[in-house]
Design an enzyme around this catalytic site. Structure first.
Site, PDB file in Angstrom:
ATOM      1  N   ARG A 160     115.127  -0.747   2.495  1.00  0.00           N
ATOM      2  CA  ARG A 160     116.222  -0.407   1.691  1.00  0.00           C
ATOM      3  C   ARG A 160     116.457   1.106   1.722  1.00  0.00           C
ATOM      4  O   ARG A 160     117.427   1.503   1.200  1.00  0.00           O
ATOM      5  CB  ARG A 160     116.336  -0.980   0.593  1.00  0.00           C
ATOM      6  CG  ARG A 160     116.695  -2.581   0.561  1.00  0.00           C
ATOM      7  CD  ARG A 160     116.490  -3.318  -0.805  1.00  0.00           C
ATOM      8  NE  ARG A 160     114.927  -3.455  -0.965  1.00  0.00           N
ATOM      9  CZ  ARG A 160     114.499  -3.951  -2.054  1.00  0.00           C
ATOM     10  NH1 ARG A 160     115.379  -4.583  -2.963  1.00  0.00           N
ATOM     11  NH2 ARG A 160     113.061  -3.957  -2.358  1.00  0.00           N
ATOM     12  N   ARG A 203     106.450  -0.401   4.892  1.00  0.00           N
ATOM     13  CA  ARG A 203     107.969  -0.572   4.543  1.00  0.00           C
ATOM     14  C   ARG A 203     108.807   0.540   5.134  1.00  0.00           C
ATOM     15  O   ARG A 203     109.649   1.296   4.624  1.00  0.00           O
ATOM     16  CB  ARG A 203     108.163  -0.560   3.081  1.00  0.00           C
ATOM     17  CG  ARG A 203     107.515  -2.066   2.375  1.00  0.00           C
ATOM     18  CD  ARG A 203     108.619  -3.230   2.574  1.00  0.00           C
ATOM     19  NE  ARG A 203     108.135  -4.438   2.119  1.00  0.00           N
ATOM     20  CZ  ARG A 203     108.284  -5.187   0.993  1.00  0.00           C
ATOM     21  NH1 ARG A 203     109.457  -4.511   0.139  1.00  0.00           N
ATOM     22  NH2 ARG A 203     107.773  -6.303   0.854  1.00  0.00           N
ATOM     23  N   ARG A 223     122.003  -5.351   6.807  1.00  0.00           N
ATOM     24  CA  ARG A 223     121.431  -6.287   5.673  1.00  0.00           C
ATOM     25  C   ARG A 223     122.719  -6.992   5.227  1.00  0.00           C
ATOM     26  O   ARG A 223     122.852  -8.214   5.022  1.00  0.00           O
ATOM     27  CB  ARG A 223     120.661  -5.460   4.711  1.00  0.00           C
ATOM     28  CG  ARG A 223     120.370  -6.551   3.436  1.00  0.00           C
ATOM     29  CD  ARG A 223     119.192  -7.314   3.555  1.00  0.00           C
ATOM     30  NE  ARG A 223     118.533  -7.750   2.179  1.00  0.00           N
ATOM     31  CZ  ARG A 223     119.092  -8.662   1.528  1.00  0.00           C
ATOM     32  NH1 ARG A 223     120.455  -9.414   2.245  1.00  0.00           N
ATOM     33  NH2 ARG A 223     118.826  -9.161   0.622  1.00  0.00           N
ATOM     34  N   TYR A 233     102.215 -16.862  -4.048  1.00  0.00           N
ATOM     35  CA  TYR A 233     103.823 -17.006  -4.246  1.00  0.00           C
ATOM     36  C   TYR A 233     103.912 -18.560  -4.068  1.00  0.00           C
ATOM     37  O   TYR A 233     105.019 -19.267  -4.588  1.00  0.00           O
ATOM     38  CB  TYR A 233     104.500 -16.278  -3.056  1.00  0.00           C
ATOM     39  CG  TYR A 233     104.457 -14.756  -3.160  1.00  0.00           C
ATOM     40  CD1 TYR A 233     105.316 -14.143  -3.891  1.00  0.00           C
ATOM     41  CD2 TYR A 233     103.732 -13.827  -2.708  1.00  0.00           C
ATOM     42  CE1 TYR A 233     105.668 -12.843  -4.032  1.00  0.00           C
ATOM     43  CE2 TYR A 233     103.564 -12.494  -2.664  1.00  0.00           C
ATOM     44  CZ  TYR A 233     104.691 -12.142  -3.752  1.00  0.00           C
ATOM     45  OH  TYR A 233     104.777 -10.572  -3.899  1.00  0.00           O
ATOM     46  N   ASP A 259     108.572 -11.057   7.174  1.00  0.00           N
ATOM     47  CA  ASP A 259     107.833 -11.034   5.784  1.00  0.00           C
ATOM     48  C   ASP A 259     106.856 -11.928   5.543  1.00  0.00           C
ATOM     49  O   ASP A 259     106.553 -12.895   6.641  1.00  0.00           O
ATOM     50  CB  ASP A 259     108.887 -11.408   4.737  1.00  0.00           C
ATOM     51  CG  ASP A 259     108.455 -11.275   3.474  1.00  0.00           C
ATOM     52  OD1 ASP A 259     108.832  -9.991   2.813  1.00  0.00           O
ATOM     53  OD2 ASP A 259     107.957 -12.167   2.685  1.00  0.00           O
TER      54      ASP A 259
HETATM   55  O1  1CP Z   1     106.523  -2.798   6.513  1.00  0.00           O
HETATM   56  C1  1CP Z   1     107.699  -3.052   7.093  1.00  0.00           C
HETATM   57  O2  1CP Z   1     108.615  -2.101   7.462  1.00  0.00           O
HETATM   58  C2  1CP Z   1     107.808  -4.314   7.653  1.00  0.00           C
HETATM   59  C3  1CP Z   1     108.484  -5.273   7.053  1.00  0.00           C
HETATM   60  C4  1CP Z   1     107.710  -6.015   5.665  1.00  0.00           C
HETATM   61  C5  1CP Z   1     106.455  -6.280   5.193  1.00  0.00           C
HETATM   62  C6  1CP Z   1     105.154  -5.970   6.170  1.00  0.00           C
HETATM   63  C7  1CP Z   1     108.451  -6.659   4.628  1.00  0.00           C
HETATM   64  C8  1CP Z   1     110.173  -6.627   4.664  1.00  0.00           C
HETATM   65  N1  1CP Z   1     107.566  -7.285   3.762  1.00  0.00           N
HETATM   66  C9  1CP Z   1     106.439  -7.102   4.307  1.00  0.00           C
HETATM   67  C10 1CP Z   1     105.462  -7.544   3.449  1.00  0.00           C
HETATM   68  C11 1CP Z   1     105.246  -8.302   2.319  1.00  0.00           C
HETATM   69  N2  1CP Z   1     106.463  -9.030   1.887  1.00  0.00           N
HETATM   70  C12 1CP Z   1     104.316  -8.085   1.232  1.00  0.00           C
HETATM   71  C13 1CP Z   1     102.929  -7.287   1.606  1.00  0.00           C
HETATM   72  C14 1CP Z   1     103.293  -5.653   1.277  1.00  0.00           C
HETATM   73  C15 1CP Z   1     103.433  -5.385  -0.241  1.00  0.00           C
HETATM   74  O3  1CP Z   1     102.900  -5.577  -1.205  1.00  0.00           O
HETATM   75  O4  1CP Z   1     104.658  -4.860  -0.204  1.00  0.00           O
HETATM   76  C16 1CP Z   1     104.802  -8.823   0.180  1.00  0.00           C
HETATM   77  C17 1CP Z   1     103.958  -8.779  -1.116  1.00  0.00           C
HETATM   78  C18 1CP Z   1     106.035  -9.468   0.310  1.00  0.00           C
HETATM   79  C19 1CP Z   1     106.952 -10.245  -0.569  1.00  0.00           C
HETATM   80  C20 1CP Z   1     108.062  -9.773  -0.592  1.00  0.00           C
HETATM   81  N3  1CP Z   1     109.225  -9.808   0.260  1.00  0.00           N
HETATM   82  C21 1CP Z   1     108.615  -8.929  -1.840  1.00  0.00           C
HETATM   83  C22 1CP Z   1     107.805  -8.711  -2.983  1.00  0.00           C
HETATM   84  C23 1CP Z   1     107.988  -9.471  -4.316  1.00  0.00           C
HETATM   85  C24 1CP Z   1     107.361  -9.476  -5.528  1.00  0.00           C
HETATM   86  O5  1CP Z   1     107.869  -8.670  -6.369  1.00  0.00           O
HETATM   87  O6  1CP Z   1     106.228  -9.716  -5.607  1.00  0.00           O
HETATM   88  C25 1CP Z   1     109.838  -8.513  -1.664  1.00  0.00           C
HETATM   89  C26 1CP Z   1     110.848  -7.933  -2.479  1.00  0.00           C
HETATM   90  C27 1CP Z   1     110.108  -9.020  -0.259  1.00  0.00           C
HETATM   91  C28 1CP Z   1     111.462  -8.713   0.450  1.00  0.00           C
HETATM   92  C29 1CP Z   1     111.387  -7.755   1.533  1.00  0.00           C
HETATM   93  N4  1CP Z   1     110.584  -8.038   2.575  1.00  0.00           N
HETATM   94  C30 1CP Z   1     110.762  -6.868   3.432  1.00  0.00           C
HETATM   95  C31 1CP Z   1     111.823  -6.080   2.925  1.00  0.00           C
HETATM   96  C32 1CP Z   1     112.477  -4.654   3.454  1.00  0.00           C
HETATM   97  C33 1CP Z   1     112.431  -6.914   1.746  1.00  0.00           C
HETATM   98  C34 1CP Z   1     113.479  -6.441   0.958  1.00  0.00           C
HETATM   99  C35 1CP Z   1     114.545  -7.157   1.325  1.00  0.00           C
HETATM  100  C36 1CP Z   1     115.913  -6.714   0.758  1.00  0.00           C
HETATM  101  O7  1CP Z   1     116.515  -6.840  -0.233  1.00  0.00           O
HETATM  102  O8  1CP Z   1     116.570  -6.286   1.726  1.00  0.00           O
END
Ligand code: 1CP
Length: 349
Positions: free
Chosen positions: A35, A31, A44, A157, A81
């Site tokens: 944000r 990540r 965004r 999910y 994602d």
């Molecule tokens: O790492 C990076 O910078 C690359 C981008 C990236 C990656 C590798 C994002 C952007 N998401 C992910 C992987 C991801 N997405 C995982 C595996 C890693 C982890 O455990 O964090 C998972 C579980 C998700 C699912 C997901 N997408 C969630 C979690 C939901 C939950 O509570 O179970 C969330 C909040 C997202 C949205 C997301 N994905 C990425 C970002 C920057 C965001 C936030 C979006 C926003 O509000 O701007």
């Protein structure tokens, strides 16, 4: 195989992934785009929706590169994602402000076969375009990382419909029909392998498989639900790209780390903050381990943790990273401080 050859002109992160013990420790952060960066929040807001960002190559390239403009990181990770797979399979997906992802959950495992997968590659074309553009723009010493969710984590999910809890609908569906669930995960593995192979074809130097919810699987099913689907993805990729290293991240896998490392065919093991580096298998590259909370706090606590991790990883192939993603309240200056701590540390090789 662990070797001491440090003379190659290969990208530093790829050297570590190939098992070389290097004096220079490559670093990137899960990540690293997101944000905590004001420039991410601005783009965004302009895009209006998270999915629009993922499927707009100009914006996705820009966001992927934002952290590399600020920090001396060794790798860029594709901005996307793990949930673009269910989306491309025709399951609805929405990212709701303040709530995270929401999907209309599959009611039964049989619903998977009813999804209209005909548009899969077409829907993901913008992601491949993003990778091709990144490949052209990145300096040669930087590694380009592609990724996907592991079948179990994506299934959580798809069946539960949202994050934030313990994914009861997924664990109950699995418990009710373990055999059917195993087949379902293997089908998901095949789609995921195709997706990762396409990412490599379009420029990814390595790919990471995120199994964020591995710890929710009962011990007796760890093989069927975590190891076997991951091994299937790895062997499908290796059949086409035998030299591309694959990073596995079975978060909080606890006592299963060694089996996972030994049986999936991955080249590097991602470690959560609870994992003990000294207890990990010796013949594999390790990545991660710093508690994201310490990056948030910064200061001496972070400094001590960096020294402890670097000492524990000495003499082995290692990539510095967090044990989970950057927390959104993290001050960007702490990231800069972390990178200079890692750069200053002189590893014994
Ligand atoms: O790492 C990076 O910078 C690359 C981008 C990236 C990656 C590798 C994002 C952007 N998401 C992910 C992987 C991801 N997405 C995982 C595996 C890693 C982890 O455990 O964090 C998972 C579980 C998700 C699912 C997901 N997408 C969630 C979690 C939901 C939950 O509570 O179970 C969330 C909040 C997202 C949205 C997301 N994905 C990425 C970002 C920057 C965001 C936030 C979006 C926003 O509000 O701007």
């Amino acid at each position: 195989m662990v070797s001491m050859n440090n003379l190659s002109s290969e990208k530093p992160m790829l050297q570590a992934l190939r098992g070389q013990v290097t004096q220079y420790t490559p670093i990137w952060l899960m990540r690293q785009a997101g944000r905590y960066l004001p420039e991410y929040r601005a783009l965004r807001a302009e895009a209006g929706s998270f999915l629009k960002l993922c499927y707009n190559p100009s914006m996705a390239v820009e966001i992927t590169l934002q952290p590399l403009r600020r920090f001396d990181l060794d790798a860029a990770i594709l901005f996307s994602d793990i949930l673009v797979i269910p989306h491309a399979l025709g399951q609805g997906l929405d990212f709701v402000e303040g709530e995270g992802p929401i999907l209309p959950p599959l009611e039964t495992l049989a619903d998977f076969d009813l999804l209209d997968i005909s548009g899969f590659e077409q829907k993901l074309a913008p992601v491949y375009e993003t990778l091709s553009r990144l490949k052209e723009q990145l300096p040669p010493e930087k590694t380009l990382i592609g990724f996907a969710g592991a079948p179990w984590t994506v299934a959580c999910y798809m069946l539960h419909g949202r994050g934030g809890g313990k994914f009861e609908r997924a664990t109950e569906t699995a418990a009710a029909d373990p055999q059917g669930f195993k087949t379902f995960l293997l089908k998901l593995a095949d789609v995921t392998a195709d997706y990762l192979i396409s990412q490599i074809k379009h420029g990814a130097d390595t790919v990471q498989i995120f199994d964020s919810w591995a710890a929710l699987v009962p011990d007796e099913y760890f093989h069927d639900r975590i190891i076997a689907p991951t091994a299937r993805i790895v062997s499908a990729i290796k059949a086409v790209y035998p030299d591309v290293p694959i990073i596995g991240f079975p978060r909080q896998a606890g006592r299963h780390y060694a089996d996972y490392a030994g049986q999936t065919g991955i080249s590097a093991l991602g470690l959560d903050p609870q994992a003990d580096i000294s207890a990990m298998p010796k013949n594999i590259c390790l990545q991660g381990n710093l508690d994201p909370q310490l990056l948030l706090t910064g200061g001496e606590d972070m400094q001590r943790a960096v020294t402890r991790i670097m000492d524990a990883a000495s003499g082995r192939p290692f990539i510095f990273n967090l044990g989970h993603g950057v927390i959104k309240e993290t001050p960007p200056e702490h990231v800069a401080a972390l990178i200079s701590l890692v750069r200053q540390y002189k590893r014994a090789i």
